[in-house]
Scaffold this active site. Structure first.
Site, PDB file in Angstrom:
ATOM      1  N   ALA A  65      31.372  43.473  35.260  1.00  0.00           N
ATOM      2  CA  ALA A  65      31.066  44.662  36.042  1.00  0.00           C
ATOM      3  C   ALA A  65      31.176  45.887  35.139  1.00  0.00           C
ATOM      4  CB  ALA A  65      32.021  44.775  37.224  1.00  0.00           C
ATOM      5  N   GLY A 102      32.017  39.570  36.392  1.00  0.00           N
ATOM      6  CA  GLY A 102      30.780  39.545  37.175  1.00  0.00           C
ATOM      7  C   GLY A 102      29.683  38.738  36.528  1.00  0.00           C
ATOM      8  N   GLU A 121      30.335  35.221  37.418  1.00  0.00           N
ATOM      9  CA  GLU A 121      30.054  35.064  38.845  1.00  0.00           C
ATOM     10  C   GLU A 121      28.554  35.015  39.122  1.00  0.00           C
ATOM     11  OE1 GLU A 121      33.764  37.213  41.017  1.00  0.00           O
ATOM     12  OE2 GLU A 121      32.706  38.409  39.515  1.00  0.00           O
ATOM     13  N   GLU A 137      39.748  39.498  35.493  1.00  0.00           N
ATOM     14  CA  GLU A 137      40.061  40.636  36.366  1.00  0.00           C
ATOM     15  C   GLU A 137      41.548  40.965  36.410  1.00  0.00           C
ATOM     16  OE1 GLU A 137      36.119  39.006  37.755  1.00  0.00           O
ATOM     17  OE2 GLU A 137      38.047  38.148  37.158  1.00  0.00           O
TER      18      GLU A 137
END
Length: 269
Positions: A74, A119, A122, A142
């Protein structure tokens, strides 16, 4: 079909495959809000893909620009300015993107070149399967930022590698290399470099393109449904999928061709 033009994505049809490249190399292809919005728009367009055999695209390849990063994660600079509600909206937008990828009636292959962290990991796991270059690395880091996975990692990682391994990777934030990702079942194949990676993904999509389009769509949907079910409920879902397949023209053509010892020409209906 016009797939649209995007600020952060390159979209190119290559034979039976549609190659989608996240084109933000300066940020290691991080999932900034603009990237998420472009992915959301593109997956909305792709939702119109059908199973008709005349449709030119029979699979999607998702990759990142350059050799260093698939998606580094992210965009933390943007996230640093978010309040909890903005963060929730950001995460839910990516949930919509990943669910749309899973709902497509064609296979989606993540071609992971370099970093697939947070991300990025993911996004890759929302694809049907993952091919990785030898320099790829994966992780859900994270916890290093006081955060937790927000784009589906808590769900999909344990589906891919089992709950024990998923917990270890998420709790530690550990980064693993392509060979380890292959060993634990996170990736399907490891290729030498980015060129070999894309070529392998294109070859797989070309192979799948020769199968009954309705069967591919049907079994993808069934596998998605069965993933969260117990054995009894899973078998019931499979039975529904089996009956649905028998109702298609593809099934009639495929069975008749087998009996006649000829090559089937599937209509995709």
């Amino acid at each position: 079909m016009d797939f649209g033009t995007y600020e952060t994505l390159l979209v190119e049809q290559r034979g039976n495959a549609l190659l989608v490249t996240i084109n933000q190399p300066a940020s290691m292809n991080a999932l900034a809000a603009a990237v998420v919005e472009d992915l959301h728009a593109l997956t909305g367009v792709l939702a119109d893909i059908g199973t008709d055999a005349r449709w030119p695209v029979r699979g999607i390849i998702v990759t990142g620009a350059g050799d260093k990063s698939f998606v580094a994660g992210a965009n933390i600079v943007e996230m640093n300015a978010m309040d909890p509600q903005a963060a929730l909206a950001y995460g839910r937008r990516m949930h919509e993107v990943t669910l749309r990828l899973e709902a497509l009636p064609v296979p989606v292959i993540a071609a992971v070149n370099g970093f697939a962290l947070g991300g990025g990991c993911e996004l890759a796991m929302a694809c049907d399967f993952l091919y990785a270059s030898a320099n790829a690395s994966f992780g859900q880091p994270e916890v290093n930022l006081g955060l937790v996975p927000g784009f589906g990692g808590s769900v999909r990682l344990q589906q891919r590698v089992g709950i024990g391994m998923a917990r270890e990777l998420i709790y530690t934030g550990r980064r693993i290399k392509a060979a380890e990702a292959l060993r634990i079942g996170l990736v399907n194949r490891v290729l030498e470099d980015n060129a070999a990676l894309i070529a392998a993904a294109e070859e797989t999509i070309a192979e799948i393109a020769g199968k009954a389009p309705t069967a591919v769509a049907n079994v993808k949907n069934a596998l998605n449904e069965i993933a969260g079910l117990n054995v009894v409920d899973g078998l019931e879902a499979e039975a529904r999928s089996f009956v649905k397949a028998f109702e298609t023209e593809d099934s009639v053509v495929g069975r008749a061709a087998f009996v006649a010892k000829s090559a089937p020409e599937f209509p995709g209906r």
